[in-house]
Scaffold this active site. Structure first.
Site, PDB file in Angstrom:
ATOM      1  CB  SER A 134      -0.940  -0.072   1.207  1.00  0.00           C
ATOM      2  OG  SER A 134      -2.070   0.690   0.952  1.00  0.00           O
ATOM      3  CG  HIS A 137      -5.837  -2.353   0.574  1.00  0.00           C
ATOM      4  ND1 HIS A 137      -5.068  -2.065  -0.524  1.00  0.00           N
ATOM      5  CD2 HIS A 137      -5.304  -1.632   1.600  1.00  0.00           C
ATOM      6  CE1 HIS A 137      -4.121  -1.204  -0.193  1.00  0.00           C
ATOM      7  NE2 HIS A 137      -4.240  -0.933   1.099  1.00  0.00           N
TER       8      HIS A 137
HETATM    9  C1  GCU Z   1      -5.387   4.880   1.754  1.00  0.00           C
HETATM   10  C2  GCU Z   1      -4.801   5.632   0.576  1.00  0.00           C
HETATM   11  C3  GCU Z   1      -4.022   4.702  -0.353  1.00  0.00           C
HETATM   12  C4  GCU Z   1      -3.011   3.905   0.439  1.00  0.00           C
HETATM   13  C5  GCU Z   1      -3.700   3.198   1.574  1.00  0.00           C
HETATM   14  C6  GCU Z   1      -2.763   2.454   2.521  1.00  0.00           C
HETATM   15  O1  GCU Z   1      -6.393   4.018   1.307  1.00  0.00           O
HETATM   16  O2  GCU Z   1      -5.841   6.268  -0.088  1.00  0.00           O
HETATM   17  O3  GCU Z   1      -3.361   5.440  -1.353  1.00  0.00           O
HETATM   18  O4  GCU Z   1      -2.340   3.010  -0.410  1.00  0.00           O
HETATM   19  O5  GCU Z   1      -4.384   4.142   2.382  1.00  0.00           O
HETATM   20  O6  GCU Z   1      -1.611   2.783   2.643  1.00  0.00           O
HETATM   21  O7  GCU Z   1      -3.258   1.544   3.203  1.00  0.00           O
END
Ligand code: GCU
Length: 418
Positions: free
Chosen positions: A255, A396
């Protein structure tokens, strides 16, 4: 089904987020293999001499921000050289990297596990979200003492961790499997380098300020650049560690930390391989698709991750001089693995896949195949050339399924065919 579709649509309308493939605008990606002055880049030599430096500079100036000073490790404090871990099958090393400038000091705590009795092992290195002690139940990991976002359900209050958060991220860190496969693993808490908040008064940023300066300049490092810098410092240490094969260090991240891993691999060619897990917007995903998170939304929610210049492109993605396939291409010719997850639409799985396909053009200059497919593979069906990709069923996250693919990919890339 119909009700579900209606509610997804409503949600998209309410929040203004596009999750409809039909609403993706027509877009034209900036040319990967044409230089600023219009010359076609036809071979690896020209890529390295002309186009690679041009693109690196554009990402520095317009996206992540350049790292304005060279800050070396001032001290290495070995808190533990070879602690016994996982029933004697591994050793645990805990090393504090200390940085100093004038009256400033910063400590980045590196936790390393290595398979016992092996030397010259390849190592995965990546940042973690809430402290080294969260990656395993191992009672001997030192607790983080830098700023951590409050999370009372994990016992993180007043921005300090407690025992309660030990091991809470262990699902994401299948350390024993990694060690059994013959790899070491190293991690630093991202907040040791730069706490994840919109505040440029802590972490490494103040080390670069001139007298009277309180935040980075418009083209200078945001938090992702600071994290990437931290990864390069971990690499500095790992290349002095006799038990580590510094020619086989794999930088990875999930992420926001996957965005940092990609940027670190682009900046520092000592990383032999890079893994981007669900890195999404301003990570692996193409910005021009405007699907899920966009430059507009990310610069609004997390302005501190980037340099100020990126704000110019909020809702004007078509004006960006780069797109994210170019970031992936900066990893070439080193092996690159990109992942998505079926329910992680916010990160735009298709945009991550297409970006990985496009980056293949640079791998081809080196005579290797990037991704060996043109169509997105079915869920849970990894594909790999010198670029690998899978889309995992689920949300995710970074799971042991993902890790199994990373290890298989690394085995493939590091072990020459007999
Ligand atoms: C949020 C953000 C993302 C990121 C994510 C994370 O959702 O919008 O861009 O990748 O956090 O780091 O878990």
């Amino acid at each position: 089904m119909i009700i579900l579709l209606i509610s997804v649509n409503l949600m998209a309308q309410q929040t203004g987020v596009n999750y409809d493939e039909k609403e993706v605008p027509n877009y034209k990606l900036p040319e990967l293999l044409v230089s600023k002055n219009g010359r076609k880049i036809k071979n690896a030599k020209r890529w390295e001499k002309i186009r690679r430096p041009e693109l690196l500079k554009l990402f520095e100036q317009e996206v992540y921000g350049k790292i304005p000073v060279d800050i070396e490790i001032d001290d290495v404090i070995i808190h533990e050289a070879a602690g016994e871990a996982f029933n004697g099958t591994a050793i645990r090393r805990q090393v504090e990297l200390v940085f100093r400038k004038d009256d400033l000091a910063l400590s980045a705590n590196l936790l390393i596990y290595l398979p016992k009795d092996s030397d010259n092992v390849p190592v995965f290195v990546g940042l973690n979200f809430n402290g080294n002690h969260t990656v395993s139940d191992d009672p001997d990991i030192r607790l983080a003492d830098s700023w951590v976002r409050d999370n009372p359900s994990l016992g993180i209050v007043h921005n300090q961790v407690t025992e309660q958060s030990r091991g809470v991220a262990s699902d994401r860190w299948p350390i024993e499997e990694i060690l059994e496969a013959g790899y070491g693993i190293a991690t630093i808490y991202c907040g040791d380098i730069d706490p994840d908040r919109d505040n440029f008064q802590d972490g490494i940023h103040p080390f670069s300020y001139q007298l009277g300066q309180f935040r980075p300049g418009y083209d200078e490092w945001g938090t992702i650049s600071a994290w990437a810098w931290g990864l390069t410092k971990a690499m500095d240490y790992l290349s002095t560690d006799a038990d580590v094969d510094s020619s086989r260090v794999i930088v990875f991240g999930h992420s926001r930390l996957g965005k940092a891993a990609l940027w670190a691999a682009a900046l520092d060619q000592r990383f032999a391989m890079c893994i981007s897990n669900n890195s999404g917007c301003m990570g692996a995903a193409l910005s021009r698709r405007q699907f899920g998170e966009t430059v507009g939304s990310i610069t609004k929610a997390f302005p501190h991750w980037f340099c100020e210049n990126l704000n110019k492109y909020a809702s004007r993605e078509e004006n960006l001089p780069v797109d994210q396939h170019m970031l992936l291409a900066l990893v070439a010719p080193r092996p690159l693995y990109v992942t998505s997850a079926t329910e992680d639409l916010w990160a735009d799985p298709k945009g991550e896949f297409l970006s990985a396909i496009e980056a293949g053009a640079v791998y081809q200059l080196y005579g290797t195949e990037g991704l060996p497919v043109n169509e997105m593979p079915a869920p849970d069906s990894p594909v790999a050339g010198s670029v690998g990709y899978h889309i995992r069923t689920g949300k995710h996250d970074i799971t042991s399924y993902d890790w199994k693919q990373f290890i298989d990919f690394a085995n493939q890339q590091f072990t020459p065919e007999q």
